[in-house]
Design an enzyme around this catalytic site. Structure first.
Site, PDB file in Angstrom:
ATOM      1  CG  ASP A   1      -2.197   0.796   1.021  1.00 50.28           C
ATOM      2  OD1 ASP A   1      -2.379   1.323   0.214  1.00 50.28           O
ATOM      3  OD2 ASP A   1      -3.302   0.465   1.833  1.00 50.28           O
TER       4      ASP A   1
ATOM      5  CG  ASP B   1      -9.546   2.593  -0.592  1.00 52.44           C
ATOM      6  OD1 ASP B   1      -9.121   1.415  -0.806  1.00 52.44           O
ATOM      7  OD2 ASP B   1      -8.809   3.296   0.214  1.00 52.44           O
TER       8      ASP B   1
END
Ligand code: DGJ
Length: 739
Positions: A479, A549
């Site tokens: 990430d 997301d």
């Protein structure tokens, strides 16, 4: 296309490395280079002034076709010189160039004039390396060209070499410039924001320059380094399209200019904003690769070429992973993030793993929260040891449990970041990007480690290596949750500091390459708060990406539609999460959510502890159905039959596998209006003469639909849905198998 190639005696050395049907040729009389691959040809030559000039990019020409030597475009007025009008392959900023230069430098004595002329070349297996040199000074640029024989997609990049006695500062360096003749064109590019990536933006090209870029230090959610230019009458299935994608995960820029003669030039590479790279005597400098392709049958054919090229030539071909190193369909994963956020612990993760295994999931991934003093996003990044309160016996009991359940194990990391509240930052506050004495802007309570520093790079590589060596980890979700600010590198002299824009990303690629060398089976996902780091540079080292997301299944339809213009469904992870969805408060059925995600690489990201038996049974049935057809969905040819864009009431996609023996169709209804039935769906890409059996994965076709019919029938007559297929947020899916 069958081609013959007869070598002139003078060319024998060149011909020796070429096959009977060479991809790359050079005609010494006309000084013309020609690259042929797939259905495309790309032609450029040395013009009478010595510049490298683009001559043709489009549909494949006959081998008997020849071009005369390139003639520079004339000056039209005293305001636009011949040098600026001529579409050069790689123009230096000098001699009165007013369009975008490919290369702009400042010499140590203040001279900033750079005029690049042809010097020499070498033909390679599928292309050419062409050396240009400044007309006076010892600055050499080698242009690397390669064409893929199957797709006709070109790979272009440049190496800049300083053979002067003094340093030279590079202020702007493109990987390549592409040119198209005057015509009516539409530009397509991808725009967005966090949780809203992958909007296909389309606009007519007019005079002037359109800039798509990232100044953020990484690829960015806001625009993606991909473009497609359609000829005036082109659409999804018809007309000419020229497209390209830049393989770089740092700050980048692509400019699309319609110049003073209405020619179109696309120039892409490092973003020149805040850029400066000092090249010392004897040093050389490589740009990223800029891929470019031509497609004759609309945006759909362009994306199909790109998808196949990405799978064959960009994505990692992991060694030691079975019979073939070619990328395999991704394991169906479970990810803990939306279920538990930071509240991971051994018992909770084991309970989720049991539920996931019961569904038929292949890989269990524990997301953020397992390390350091991580309770929320205020602390812990940088301290990559297992949190003892949450996992008193380390990760082993959880990993063993996951293995016993028949899954492999993946783990979340964010290696380039540090929270000020961490042992790492307390020990090494100088390791972050910063300008001394200035504030350090935090985003999500974190700072960016300066990966360009050798000590930081060594630290990151060593903790990742240790983590993967000491634990049986098959997969890392990598990430990256903020963009740069205050990008100082105070270890270096002031004039050298801006090279952080290059060295950071090179270091990232270096770490990924070293991890691959040490752990050849380790798979990696590129995530940056969703789709903030998706490009063909990072995809050389990572197996999949997290597109957004935003996991709302309806929003995902449009996002996935946009995503697939540039990237293959093979890398497009798509989780099924809970309903109502947190972002839009929209309620959807588990079936709708599953089918939305099944168009890419499927994952489950819901809190399975709360799912009832019916939901579990539906998901289990659909995961089993997905496993059966997954290669067709993620590696087949994708047809976007009805786009969900612009508030469409309906949408549909279809994929067809390589030998046309199988096809999968997905259909979605947003909200039925005025009792309108789903339109008859004419399929694509099948063998017209073959017979295909239709099987429902979910939903019913209209009564009377043949169980088996020819490819011609499915493509010309089409598929009608049962009239009960009406309502809000409905989904259906079918497979067709050749008999
Ligand atoms: C952002 C990612 O996109 C999410 O999936 C999740 O991993 C969080 N970061 C964790 O902090």
């Amino acid at each position: 296309m069958l081609k013959t190639f007869s070598c002139l005696l003078a060319l024998m050395t060149v011909c020796a490395i070429a096959s009977a049907e060479p991809a790359a040729t050079f005609d010494p009389t006309s000084k013309v280079f020609r690259l042929d691959g797939g259905d495309a040809s790309y032609v450029f030559g040395v013009n009478s002034r010595g510049e490298l000039q683009q001559l043709y990019w489009g549909g494949r020409l006959a081998s008997s076709d020849h071009f005369p030597q390139a003639v520079p475009m004339p000056a039209r007025a005293s305001f636009d010189s011949s040098y600026t009008n001529t579409p050069q392959e790689y123009a230096g900023w000098g001699a009165g160039l007013f369009v975008e230069p490919a290369l702009k430098v400042t010499f140590a004595d203040g001279n900033r004039d750079l005029v690049l002329h042809y010097d020499s070349h070498t033909l390679t297996a599928n292309g050419a390396d062409v050396v240009l040199k400044d007309i006076k000074r010892n600055i050499l640029v080698t242009l690397h060209y390669a064409i893929d024989p199957d797709s006709g997609i070109l790979s272009r990049s440049a190496t800049i070499e300083n053979r002067e006695a003094q340093p030279v500062t590079i202020e702007q360096a493109a990987a390549a410039a592409w040119a198209l003749p005057p015509a009516h064109y539409t530009l397509n590019y991808l725009t967005g924001r966090w949780a809203g990536e992958w909007t296909l933006t389309q606009e007519k090209l007019d005079p002037g320059e359109r800039v798509i870029e990232s100044r953020r230090g990484s690829t960015g959610h806001q625009t993606n380094p991909w473009f497609a230019i359609q000829s005036g009458n082109s659409d999804e299935n018809h007309g000419e399209v020229w497209f390209g994608a830049l393989a770089w995960s740092g700050s980048w820029r692509i400019t699309v200019e319609q110049d003073q003669l209405d020619e179109v030039r696309v120039t892409g590479g490092f973003n020149p904003f805040d850029f400066g790279y000092v090249l010392h005597p004897g040093q050389s400098f490589d740009t990223p690769v800029f891929y470019g392709g031509y497609a004759a049958n609309g945006l759909g054919s362009a994306s199909r070429l790109l998808h196949h090229f990405e799978i064959a030539h960009v994505l990692p071909h992991r060694i030691g992973t079975g019979d073939s190193a070619a990328p395999k369909p991704r394991p169906v994963i479970y990810n803990s993030w939306e279920a538990t956020e930071f509240n991971v612990d051994e018992a909770g993760q084991m309970a989720l793993a049991e539920k996931a295994a019961a569904l038929g999931v292949d890989r269990f991934v524990m997301d953020d929260g397992w390390f350091g003093q991580r309770k929320d996003d205020h602390a812990g990044l940088g301290d990559w040891y297992v949190n003892q309160q949450k996992f008193p016996h380390g990760l082993k009991p959880l990993i063993d449990k996951v293995h016993a359940l028949g899954m492999d194990f993946g783990l979340w990391v964010e290696p380039e970041m540090v929270n000020p509240d961490s042992d790492l930052y307390r020990k090494h506050p100088d390791w972050v990007l910063n300008f001394p004495g200035r504030p350090r802007s935090e985003q999500r309570n974190q700072l960016v480690l300066n990966l360009a520093r050798p000590d930081v790079r060594a630290y990151v590589l060593s903790f990742l290596d240790k983590l993967v060596t000491e634990n049986d980890i098959a997969f890392l979700k990598w990430d990256y949750n903020r963009n740069w600010s205050e990008p100082g590198w105070d270890q270096l002299a002031p004039a050298e500091q801006k090279k952080v824009y290059v060295e950071f990303t090179r270091s990232l690629y270096g770490i990924l390459a070293e991890l691959e060398r040490k752990h050849p089976k380790l798979e990696i996902e590129s995530c940056s708060g969703g789709g903030g780091r998706v490009d063909l540079g990072i995809l050389k080292y990572t197996d999949e990406v997290w597109p957004s997301d935003n996991t709302d299944p309806f929003d995902r339809l449009t996002q996935q539609d946009g995503f697939t213009y540039a990237y293959t469904p093979q890398v497009m992870m798509a989780w099924v999460t809970d309903s109502p969805h947190g972002l839009n408060h929209r309620t959807t059925s588990v079936t709708y959510r599953m089918l939305s995600s099944m168009q890419g690489s499927l994952g489950i990201g819901a809190n399975l502890a709360k799912w009832n038996d019916d939901e579990m049974a539906t998901a289990k049935r659909l995961i089993a159905a997905y496993h059966q057809v997954q290669p067709t969905i993620v590696q087949g040819s994708l047809y976007r039959l009805i786009s969900p864009r612009n508030g469409s009431e309906f949408s549909a996609t279809q994929t067809v596998n390589h030998d046309k023996s199988q096809s999968v169709v997905f259909l979605f209804i947003h909200s039925t209006q005025e009792e309108r039935l789903f339109p008859r769906l004419k399929l694509n890409g099948l063998d017209p003469a073959a017979e295909y059996a239709l099987t429902s994965i979910e939903g019913k076709a209209q009564a009377g639909t043949p169980a088996t019919a020819s490819g011609a029938w499915w493509m010309n007559h089409g598929l009608d849905m049962d009239e009960e297929f009406r309502g809000d947020f409905l989904a259906a899916a079918f497979r067709l198998d050749r008999r």
